[in-house]
Design a protein around this motif. Structure first.
Motif, PDB file in Angstrom:
ATOM      1  N   PHE A 250     -17.276 -11.873  24.276  1.00 58.29           N
ATOM      2  CA  PHE A 250     -16.878 -12.840  24.207  1.00 58.29           C
ATOM      3  C   PHE A 250     -17.664 -14.146  23.286  1.00 58.29           C
ATOM      4  O   PHE A 250     -17.140 -14.886  23.263  1.00 58.29           O
ATOM      5  N   SER A 251     -19.150 -13.663  23.014  1.00 58.76           N
ATOM      6  CA  SER A 251     -20.427 -14.792  22.621  1.00 58.76           C
ATOM      7  C   SER A 251     -19.715 -14.977  21.661  1.00 58.76           C
ATOM      8  O   SER A 251     -20.650 -14.510  20.774  1.00 58.76           O
ATOM      9  N   LEU A 252     -19.812 -16.272  21.285  1.00 59.50           N
ATOM     10  CA  LEU A 252     -19.708 -16.416  19.954  1.00 59.50           C
ATOM     11  C   LEU A 252     -20.705 -17.122  19.737  1.00 59.50           C
ATOM     12  O   LEU A 252     -21.278 -16.053  18.513  1.00 59.50           O
ATOM     13  N   ARG A 253     -22.302 -16.430  20.118  1.00 61.74           N
ATOM     14  CA  ARG A 253     -23.413 -16.103  20.073  1.00 61.74           C
ATOM     15  C   ARG A 253     -24.576 -15.287  18.794  1.00 61.74           C
ATOM     16  O   ARG A 253     -23.710 -14.135  17.648  1.00 61.74           O
ATOM     17  N   SER A 254     -23.584 -13.732  19.664  1.00 65.92           N
ATOM     18  CA  SER A 254     -23.479 -12.671  19.338  1.00 65.92           C
ATOM     19  C   SER A 254     -22.315 -12.562  18.310  1.00 65.92           C
ATOM     20  O   SER A 254     -22.688 -11.735  17.060  1.00 65.92           O
ATOM     21  N   ASN A 255     -20.557 -12.977  18.279  1.00 68.83           N
ATOM     22  CA  ASN A 255     -20.487 -12.655  17.517  1.00 68.83           C
ATOM     23  C   ASN A 255     -20.374 -13.610  15.483  1.00 68.83           C
ATOM     24  O   ASN A 255     -20.218 -12.861  15.088  1.00 68.83           O
ATOM     25  N   LEU A 256     -21.016 -14.484  16.046  1.00 63.15           N
ATOM     26  CA  LEU A 256     -21.400 -15.495  14.631  1.00 63.15           C
ATOM     27  C   LEU A 256     -22.225 -14.398  14.442  1.00 63.15           C
ATOM     28  O   LEU A 256     -22.712 -14.611  12.715  1.00 63.15           O
ATOM     29  N   ARG A 257     -23.517 -14.357  14.281  1.00 63.37           N
ATOM     30  CA  ARG A 257     -24.676 -12.975  14.120  1.00 63.37           C
ATOM     31  C   ARG A 257     -24.175 -11.796  13.547  1.00 63.37           C
ATOM     32  O   ARG A 257     -24.356 -11.698  12.569  1.00 63.37           O
ATOM     33  N   ASN A 258     -22.530 -11.258  14.100  1.00 60.30           N
ATOM     34  CA  ASN A 258     -22.792 -10.470  13.460  1.00 60.30           C
ATOM     35  C   ASN A 258     -21.790 -10.329  12.278  1.00 60.30           C
ATOM     36  O   ASN A 258     -21.537  -9.519  11.325  1.00 60.30           O
ATOM     37  N   LEU A 259     -20.602 -11.723  12.170  1.00 62.15           N
ATOM     38  CA  LEU A 259     -20.679 -11.971  11.517  1.00 62.15           C
ATOM     39  C   LEU A 259     -20.711 -12.105   9.761  1.00 62.15           C
ATOM     40  O   LEU A 259     -20.934 -11.532   9.100  1.00 62.15           O
ATOM     41  N   PHE A 260     -22.188 -13.125  10.508  1.00 63.45           N
ATOM     42  CA  PHE A 260     -22.806 -13.422   8.983  1.00 63.45           C
ATOM     43  C   PHE A 260     -24.180 -12.878   8.442  1.00 63.45           C
ATOM     44  O   PHE A 260     -24.793 -13.194   7.835  1.00 63.45           O
ATOM     45  N   ALA A 261     -23.772 -11.378   9.841  1.00 64.62           N
ATOM     46  CA  ALA A 261     -25.423 -10.764   9.270  1.00 64.62           C
ATOM     47  C   ALA A 261     -25.722 -10.167   8.060  1.00 64.62           C
ATOM     48  O   ALA A 261     -24.388  -9.545   8.021  1.00 64.62           O
ATOM     49  N   LEU A 262     -26.238 -10.238   7.471  1.00 70.71           N
ATOM     50  CA  LEU A 262     -26.424 -10.035   6.007  1.00 70.71           C
ATOM     51  C   LEU A 262     -27.390  -9.087   5.655  1.00 70.71           C
ATOM     52  O   LEU A 262     -28.402  -9.185   6.163  1.00 70.71           O
ATOM     53  N   PRO A 263     -27.449  -7.650   4.999  1.00 68.82           N
ATOM     54  CA  PRO A 263     -28.339  -7.017   5.045  1.00 68.82           C
ATOM     55  C   PRO A 263     -29.639  -7.414   3.586  1.00 68.82           C
ATOM     56  O   PRO A 263     -28.906  -7.702   2.619  1.00 68.82           O
ATOM     57  N   GLU A 264     -30.886  -6.798   4.347  1.00 68.78           N
ATOM     58  CA  GLU A 264     -31.621  -7.328   3.179  1.00 68.78           C
ATOM     59  C   GLU A 264     -31.583  -6.535   2.220  1.00 68.78           C
ATOM     60  O   GLU A 264     -31.774  -6.964   0.549  1.00 68.78           O
ATOM     61  N   THR A 265     -31.632  -4.992   2.680  1.00 71.76           N
ATOM     62  CA  THR A 265     -31.005  -4.124   0.964  1.00 71.76           C
ATOM     63  C   THR A 265     -29.946  -3.024   0.772  1.00 71.76           C
ATOM     64  O   THR A 265     -29.954  -2.765   2.489  1.00 71.76           O
ATOM     65  N   VAL A 266     -29.906  -2.308   0.626  1.00 69.13           N
ATOM     66  CA  VAL A 266     -28.528  -1.970   0.602  1.00 69.13           C
ATOM     67  C   VAL A 266     -28.506  -0.007  -0.185  1.00 69.13           C
ATOM     68  O   VAL A 266     -29.445  -0.327  -1.099  1.00 69.13           O
ATOM     69  N   ALA A 267     -29.258   0.757   1.160  1.00 69.46           N
ATOM     70  CA  ALA A 267     -29.777   1.903   0.207  1.00 69.46           C
ATOM     71  C   ALA A 267     -28.468   2.813  -0.713  1.00 69.46           C
ATOM     72  O   ALA A 267     -27.549   2.045  -1.349  1.00 69.46           O
ATOM     73  N   PRO A 268     -28.708   3.414  -1.573  1.00 68.39           N
ATOM     74  CA  PRO A 268     -28.274   3.653  -2.907  1.00 68.39           C
ATOM     75  C   PRO A 268     -27.171   4.555  -2.077  1.00 68.39           C
ATOM     76  O   PRO A 268     -27.471   5.462  -1.325  1.00 68.39           O
ATOM     77  N   GLY A 269     -26.074   5.071  -2.468  1.00 74.47           N
ATOM     78  CA  GLY A 269     -24.752   6.156  -2.018  1.00 74.47           C
ATOM     79  C   GLY A 269     -23.815   5.364  -1.173  1.00 74.47           C
ATOM     80  O   GLY A 269     -23.098   5.416  -0.565  1.00 74.47           O
TER      81      GLY A 269
END
Length: 716
Positions: A250-269
């Protein structure tokens, strides 16, 4: 007319209708009606306000149908304070009601009256004649005259009347007849009236008083909000501690971080293009719902629907907007099989019982909260002229048939009567397809060739169901505004909510999942890729715009043509989507892949299920607040669409942070699934921070992380 003449007219009317007045439910109502009639003659401000807030003739734009639904002035009526009693308090307040009007030609009609009646009849016959009112509106009892209330009427309309609050329906009818007499007697038009009792509102009528269910939801809302606050404080006070999962979830701190976490790079496939497809499809569905919910509101230019918008080519994406739903069926089938095959490659066995229970809990808990709100507090949040048409049906259906939605069979049990939320039919079909999906999954795991053959056979079967039902019942090509006169069945029940008829995109997604999971690819030259994109784009556009063949003034219905389109267009759309996904995953997507795989679509993709659940009820609430006739145009629809996207953010975020995200965390833990990667904690250790950041970036490039993100797509 001078005040003296008005007074004489009112008194004479009261005398000649004395029997009707005495027939009112109570002596108090009769006395108040007489006071209103006399008050008009003496120009009493409260009586003039009561008369002014009622509908009057003639409204502008008769040929556009503006007279069919007149809302009067709701707030002016409710603000009326009648004459004072002995205690120096108003004897009554204004009571707003809608009244059904039935116009009939009179033998006394002169040329002027005949011209007016002819104009009204042309508008009345033109607007509802070609349009599918039931299947597009869902739970909205759209503002239209109700057939059958006044038998034998040539023209039906609904107008507003303001009457004393001491009167029930019989008394309100007396006031309505009195008001209308002043307009239509001079025009020699016969008008009959019936009061729509459920539409009546007056000050302190108790309709907005909170009942037990409403207070229960408010307490539930406050408890969940308090849980978020407590968990967030704990997460900040003890950032390095291993908090219990019930607290951390229920932590807003954890859930908001997970929600807005963006990948730096994306592997092919990786299937990152699915996030963009999901977001665009969600927007498409919302735009379609905004359009359909506004289509039959009391517009001053309602006649333009038939004159212009019904046949405008630019409207094809809206008239064929159900293809956005087929996109979600395609995504659901794709991800269901893809994740099972990926798990198999990691040595995880497929457990059908865990699969069904996990999916049921994942979908149902957020939906149950929305149903809880709709069945309790929703109805108490306002009072407007169209409240009984748009809001009250939600509360009644949700309160009576909530269990049908939670058991996922509203589409088989009187769907037009038991569907609590207008969009919930999709979840019913998707869950039913998911339950029978193991019939295909097991062969794909053990005997891939047999499994693929089964997918092909079932796809042909689904297309045959759509073809056969459309041909047999003379159904429309798709969910369009125009219903063929030859139709002998209900398209919504027979095709639109029938899992057998909607299964083709789902099965097509399953077949693509097998190709992607097993990395089946082909080496294509640049010219071949370009040619494939050209043909695929042309095919998809042809599927969308072919619906305008129906939206043609000279269109002649043929059930064989309709059956071929109904049987083929969903599968063709799924094939087009398959090429887009396969090309993007295998490096042939070019700018399309760059757009669909934009990393900022990831948070929106995670929110799309909650947005899907709440958007239509926020939209209906806004529609219900309309108090006067409006102007219909494409610009107004697009403007409202963007307004809805903004206004639904608070409800979407609360549902995600208080219900959806915590449920995901707890359910995944209960089923032994790895939970989402949490952003690094503020430990103050810079080296540790860098190390965790590196681990986080690496986690983004492994299939496990990809699977965790993609699993959320299966919810919507």
């Amino acid at each position: 007319m001078k005040p003296k003449d008005v007074l004489i007219f009112c008194l004479l009317f009261a005398v000649f209708n004395f029997e009707t007045v005495i027939g009112a439910p109570s002596a108090q109502c009769s006395a108040d009606i007489l006071a209103y009639q006399i008050g008009l003659g003496t120009s009493s401000p409260w009586a003039l306000k009561m008369f002014d807030s009622s509908s009057k003739l003639p409204p502008d734009g008769l040929l556009q149908g503006s007279f069919l639904f007149q809302l009067g002035n709701f707030d002016e009526c409710l603000s009326v304070k009648g004459p004072l009693n002995s205690e120096n308090e108003p004897r009554f307040t204004g009571k707003y009601c809608r009244v059904q009007l039935g116009f009939k030609p009179s033998k006394k009609m002169d040329a002027k009256s005949q011209m007016l009646f002819t104009q009204m009849k042309l508008a009345y016959d033109k607007i509802p004649s070609k349009i599918n009112l039931t299947e597009w509106t869902g739970l909205i009892n759209i503002p239209r005259p109700q057939v059958g209330l006044i038998p034998g009427a040539s023209i039906l309309a609904q107008w507003a009347v303001c009457a004393p609050s001491s009167c029930t329906a019989d008394g309100v009818k007396v006031v309505a007849d009195f008001n209308l007499q002043q307009f239509f007697s001079a025009l020699n038009l016969d008008v009959e009236t019936v009061v729509i009792e459920q539409s009546c509102h007056y000050e302190d009528d108790g309709k907005q008083d909170l009942d037990t269910g409403s207070w229960a939801f408010i307490i539930f809302f406050l408890v969940l909000t308090a849980c978020m606050a407590y968990a967030t404080i704990c997460d900040y006070v003890w950032p390095g501690e291993d908090l219990h999962i019930a607290v951390r979830s229920f932590s807003l701190r954890s859930n908001l971080r997970n929600l807005f976490a963006l990948p730096e790079t994306v592997a092919p496939g990786h299937l990152t293009c699915l996030h963009g497809i999901r977001v665009f499809s969600t927007w498409w569905i919302i735009l379609m719902h905004v359009y359909s919910s506004n289509l039959f509101l009391p517009h001053i230019n309602l006649g333009m629907l038939d004159d212009t918008y019904l046949y405008e080519w630019s409207m094809a994406p809206l008239y064929n907007g159900s293809l956005a739903v087929d996109t979600f069926f395609f995504l659901s089938g794709l991800l269901t099989v893809y994740m099972v095959l990926i798990d198999q490659k990691k040595g995880r066995s497929f457990n059908v019982f865990k699969y069904i229970i996990y999916r049921y809990l994942r979908l149902t808990l957020p939906m149950a909260v929305v149903i809880f709100f709709l069945s309790t507090l929703y109805e108490r949040m306002g009072a407007t002229p169209m409240w009984d048409l748009i809001i009250e049906p939600h509360t009644k259906i949700c309160a009576d048939y909530w269990w049908v939605s939670l058991l996922y069979f509203t589409n088989f049990y009187k769907p037009l009567e038991t569907t609590c939320m207008g969009q919930v039919w999709y979840l019913m079909v998707d869950m039913q397809l998911a339950v029978v999906a193991p019939i295909v999954i097991y062969p794909l795991l053990k005997w891939p060739k047999i499994g693929l053959g089964l997918v092909g056979a079932l796809t042909l079967g689904s297309m045959a169901v759509s073809f056969g039902l459309t041909f047999a019942y003379n159904l429309e090509w798709a969910l369009t505004l125009i219903v063929p006169a030859e139709a002998t069945g209900n398209f919504f029940e027979l095709i639109y909510t029938n899992p057998a008829a909607r299964a083709a995109p789902y099965l097509c997604g399953m077949a693509l999942a097998y190709m992607l999971a097993n990395k089946i690819t082909f080496k294509l030259p640049k010219w071949g890729v370009a040619l494939d994109w050209i043909f695929n784009t042309a095919g998809c556009l042809a599927i969308i715009y072919s619906i305008m063949i129906v939206h043609n003034r000279n269109f002649v219905y043929d059930n064989l043509e309709a059956a071929f389109y109904a049987g083929l267009h969903r599968f063709g759309w799924a094939v087009g989507l398959s090429w887009i996904v396969w090309a993007c995953v295998n490096g042939y997507g070019g700018p399309v892949d760059s757009i669909l795989s934009w990393k900022y679509f990831l948070p929106l993709s995670k929110l799309s299920y909650c947005a899907f659940l709440v958007h239509i009820d926020i939209m209906f609430y806004h529609t219900a607040l309309i108090r006067t006739n409006t102007y219909f145009s494409n610009f107004e629809i697009v403007f409202e669409f963007f307004g809805n996207l903004i206004m639904m953010i608070p409800a979407t975020m609360w549902l995600y942070l208080a219900v959806d995200a915590p449920c995901q965390t707890i359910i995944r833990a209960a089923f032994g699934k790895p939970n989402r990667t949490i952003a690094p904690k503020d430990t103050g250790d810079q080296n540790g921070m860098k190390h965790e950041e590196k681990e986080h970036e690496e986690a983004e490039t492994i299939p496990e992380k990809n699977s965790e993100e993609l699993e959320e797509i299966k919810s919507s």
